[in-house]
Design an enzyme around this catalytic site. Structure first.
Site, mmCIF file in Angstrom:
data_model
loop_
_atom_site.group_PDB
_atom_site.id
_atom_site.type_symbol
_atom_site.label_atom_id
_atom_site.label_comp_id
_atom_site.label_asym_id
_atom_site.label_seq_id
_atom_site.Cartn_x
_atom_site.Cartn_y
_atom_site.Cartn_z
ATOM 1 N N PHE A 129 0.493 -1.008 -0.329
ATOM 2 C CA PHE A 129 -0.017 0.190 0.141
ATOM 3 C C PHE A 129 0.580 1.028 0.308
ATOM 4 O O PHE A 129 1.860 1.672 0.538
ATOM 5 C CB PHE A 129 -1.033 -0.259 0.757
ATOM 6 C CG PHE A 129 -2.002 1.065 1.095
ATOM 7 C CD1 PHE A 129 -3.272 1.278 0.012
ATOM 8 C CD2 PHE A 129 -1.915 2.305 1.863
ATOM 9 C CE1 PHE A 129 -3.766 2.578 0.639
ATOM 10 C CE2 PHE A 129 -2.427 3.732 2.057
ATOM 11 C CZ PHE A 129 -3.426 3.373 1.223
ATOM 12 N N ASP A 214 8.918 2.379 1.852
ATOM 13 C CA ASP A 214 8.274 3.629 2.094
ATOM 14 C C ASP A 214 7.825 3.203 3.513
ATOM 15 O O ASP A 214 7.455 1.718 4.310
ATOM 16 C CB ASP A 214 6.763 2.562 1.182
ATOM 17 C CG ASP A 214 5.831 3.678 1.986
ATOM 18 O OD1 ASP A 214 5.951 4.560 3.090
ATOM 19 O OD2 ASP A 214 4.473 3.261 1.574
ATOM 20 N N LYS A 243 2.852 9.936 8.671
ATOM 21 C CA LYS A 243 1.840 9.233 9.588
ATOM 22 C C LYS A 243 2.537 9.841 10.929
ATOM 23 O O LYS A 243 2.166 11.153 11.176
ATOM 24 C CB LYS A 243 2.014 7.721 9.376
ATOM 25 C CG LYS A 243 0.720 7.207 7.994
ATOM 26 C CD LYS A 243 0.485 5.960 8.650
ATOM 27 C CE LYS A 243 -0.791 5.450 7.562
ATOM 28 N NZ LYS A 243 -0.683 5.023 6.566
#
Ligand SMILES: *Cc1c(COP(=O)(O)O)cnc(C)c1O
Length: 402
Positions: A129, A214, A243
């Protein structure tokens, strides 16, 4: 619920008014144990005094100024991130998907200025993702996210996770880079074996490809190290963060070595809001807390305690929990019944968690949790398991063969 919000989320009919540490409160004063942290965002829990101070102080001074001028708070944050990682340079944005966009552009541009403009393909992995922009959904490769949005952006070659021979076969004259999460978060807390990451590093070195990690979900202490790559011993050329970096304030960052970023010259990329003083001040304060002496040791210690207790629950409720996995406080419970039922049962227990791929329930508590919250989580998960056992009784043993 408002009918004027674009209905892209299947929202739960529950709203929180305020938060404190690992706890969220509704307007009626009901208290929920937060093991979601806004999906790995509120690393320091809610209303952390250091973050509240930082944002209040900065809000009185300066919120936004154009990137056409120097932003000292951002220079400081970039210096610190580089001192703490492999990187030499940082570009700031406002979200994870934007950081991924920067990483993709950087990798393509690197090959372009290296005299290999034909190299613009990026190898990605099934179950990944990387966000929801057009490039990020092409990199993610999930049909559900791509359907109906026109031809997927070209230049992404997806392969299964874990088999280095298939990756080798996917490398061609057009390949520019390999993009991977060291632990797949949305994909179900799938820890990528370090041997596989090492093999990817070697493959990149042998073929002049860039390795992109990532770390949007794994970075900033979530796995017990500041960055997950440290634990694997494999260093990428480019790394995305978002995040937890702002402790709850929107921010994204693309970190890179000087070599990997050599194509990103003046005018090649930009962002109006990226790197604004408010975001930089909160991110600097977040880093202050997470890099303080002993903080990550406590994350690792609490992770061990929590995982031990979860292993106990798995043994006690083997017909409900199939596996406990993850690193640090990025923990996945692979379920036997549908993971959504566990998320619902836990919410009935006033504990919020988030589902992931591979029938996994993710436990993402704030990194600041202590014994009390771990004991609370244990009791709530235990009760939820008991109810799921009742809802899914094991088939009775047959007395005799038919
Ligand atoms: C959340 C996430 C993203 C996307 O971040 P946004 O801020 O939602 O754009 C990308 N990659 C990973 C690994 C993520 O967990």
């Amino acid at each position: 619920m408002s009918s004027h919000l674009l209905p892209t989320y299947a929202r739960v009919d529950l709203a929180f008014e305020r938060g404190e540490g690992a706890w969220l409160f509704t307007a009626d004063g009901e208290r929920y144990l937060d093991f979601t942290s806004g999906v790995a965002v509120n690393a320091l829990g809610h209303a952390h005094p250091r973050l509240v101070n930082a944002i209040e102080e900065q809000a009185r001074k300066l919120w936004h100024v154009s990137n056409l001028y120097r932003i000292p708070e951002g220079e400081r944050l970039a210096d610190r991130l580089c001192a703490l990682s492999f990187a030499d340079t940082v570009f700031f944005q406002n979200s994870g998907a934007e950081a991924i966009e920067c990483a993709i552009k950087m990798a393509r541009k690197y090959q372009y200025v290296s005299g290999k403009p034909e190299r613009y393909h990026i190898i990605t992995f099934e179950g990944a993702f990387h966000g929801r922009t057009l490039a990020a959904i092409a990199a993610t490769g999930n049909k559900k996210y791509l359907e109906g949005f026109g031809p997927p952006m070209p230049g992404f070659d997806q392969v299964p996770l874990g088999d280095i021979e298939t990756v080798k076969k996917a490398v061609g004259p057009e390949t520019a880079a390999i993009l991977i999460e060291p632990i797949m978060g949305e994909g179900g807390v799938r820890v990528v074996p370090h041997t596989f990451l090492r093999a990817l590093r070697k493959l990149c070195d042998d073929h002049g490809l860039l390795l992109i990690f990532d770390e949007i979900q794994t970075g900033i202490g979530r796995t017990g190290d500041l960055f997950a790559y440290e634990h694997s011993g494999v260093t990428p050329d480019i790394m995305t963060l978002a995040k937890a970096l702002g402790g709850g304030f929107p921010i994204g960052a693309c970190l890179a070595t000087a070599e990997a970023s050599k194509g990103m010259t003046a005018g090649s990329h930009g962002s109006t809001f990226g790197g604004n003083p408010l975001a930089m001040a909160v991110a600097n304060a977040t880093l202050d807390v997470i890099t303080a002496d002993g903080f990550l040791d406590r994350v690792r210690k609490n992770s061990l305690v929590l995982k031990q207790r979860l292993a106990e629950l798995k043994d006690r409720h083997a017909s409900v929990i199939a596996e406990v996995r993850g690193e640090g406080l990025l923990i996945g419970l692979r379920m036997v019944p549908p993971s959504s039922e566990m998320v619902d049962e836990l919410r009935n227990e006033k504990m919020i968690t988030v589902a992931a791929g591979d029938n996994v329930v993710r436990l993402l508590p704030p990194l600041t949790i202590g014994e009390n919250e771990i004991a609370e989580a244990f009791a709530r998960i235990d009760r939820a398991c008991v109810r799921l056992e009742k809802a899914h009784p094991r088939p009775l043993k047959q007395e005799a063969a038919p």
